[in-house]
Design an enzyme around this catalytic site. Sequence first.
Site, PDB file in Angstrom:
ATOM      1  CB  THR A   1      38.126  11.546  60.484  1.00  0.00           C
ATOM      2  OG1 THR A   1      39.405  10.987  60.273  1.00  0.00           O
ATOM      3  CG2 THR A   1      38.341  13.250  60.267  1.00  0.00           C
TER       4      THR A   1
ATOM      5  CG  ASP B   1      31.915   9.053  56.901  1.00  0.00           C
ATOM      6  OD1 ASP B   1      32.553   9.052  57.724  1.00  0.00           O
ATOM      7  OD2 ASP B   1      31.295   8.112  56.462  1.00  0.00           O
TER       8      ASP B   1
ATOM      9  CB  ALA C   1      37.330   9.530  52.572  1.00  0.00           C
TER      10      ALA C   1
ATOM     11  CD  GLU D   1      31.321   4.846  56.051  1.00  0.00           C
ATOM     12  OE1 GLU D   1      31.757   4.454  54.919  1.00  0.00           O
ATOM     13  OE2 GLU D   1      31.747   4.980  57.024  1.00  0.00           O
TER      14      GLU D   1
HETATM   15  C1  ABF Z   1      34.841   5.951  57.446  1.00  0.00           C
HETATM   16  O1  ABF Z   1      35.866   5.641  58.166  1.00  0.00           O
HETATM   17  C2  ABF Z   1      35.286   5.081  56.118  1.00  0.00           C
HETATM   18  O2  ABF Z   1      34.431   5.262  55.077  1.00  0.00           O
HETATM   19  C3  ABF Z   1      36.455   5.137  56.079  1.00  0.00           C
HETATM   20  O3  ABF Z   1      36.699   3.671  55.702  1.00  0.00           O
HETATM   21  C4  ABF Z   1      36.914   5.249  57.493  1.00  0.00           C
HETATM   22  C5  ABF Z   1      38.161   6.543  57.530  1.00  0.00           C
HETATM   23  O4  ABF Z   1      38.426   6.569  58.848  1.00  0.00           O
HETATM   24  P1  ABF Z   1      39.387   7.216  59.752  1.00  0.00           P
HETATM   25  O5  ABF Z   1      38.812   8.561  59.831  1.00  0.00           O
HETATM   26  O6  ABF Z   1      39.734   6.569  60.966  1.00  0.00           O
HETATM   27  O7  ABF Z   1      40.728   7.132  58.644  1.00  0.00           O
HETATM   28  O8  ABF Z   1      34.737   7.424  57.179  1.00  0.00           O
END
Ligand code: ABF
EC number: 5.3.1.6
Length: 218
Positions: free
Chosen positions: A31, A81, A83, A103
Amino acid sequence: MTQNELKEAVGRAALQYVPDDCIVGVGTGSTANYFIDALGTMKGRIKGAVSSSEASVKRLMGLGIEVFDLNTIDKLPVYVDGADEINHQLQMIKGGGAALTREKIVSAVAEQFICIADESKYVTVLGKFPVPVEVIPMARSYVAREIVKLGGHPAYREGVITDNGNVILDVHGWQVTEATKLETELNQIVGVVTNGLFARRRADVLLLGTADGVKTYK
Ligand code: ABF
């Protein structure tokens, strides 16, 4: 919409929280990658980025975005970010991508934490996704035994070494109703570097990708 389209939509939506001329905190994961790609479209309007992983550094640099060392920055208006899970209080489990320590550091410095996620991540109670714990390698067995005393079932994430040279225990079996308390208890175990509960520093804003569009929670 597919899950990737939802992720792309929230990645784009997060741009509205990025002030002009700032250095922006950038997370890790699929993401966050969509956010990085969206950031590339406005790179002339920002000074650059601070990143929570080597993987994101590469992606940012590939788009021509300057990456700064956090120690050279005294102000970080925003951190964006993903999660692994986020509850209705905007507390999170993070670290599925093993970048939890950086993070947590970057999000601690940031004035605002914008979490971007598709609706599969939005939960009432945290814990279906195992809680990652980054551990100094020689303390692995000791920390695992201490976690069992707290009612968790730790599993060693084999073959994974973090950007900081440590290992990860993924803790199954918790229904996390008191996230701040558990986050603090885990931090007290000698040998634990960081745990993936982000409750003491929760998100300020959640941009959630749903079939009805991007929803904002504060
Ligand atoms: C980061 O990416 C991490 O803290 C979490 O583990 C992960 C989520 O990944 P994705 O967006 O690929 O589901 O934010």
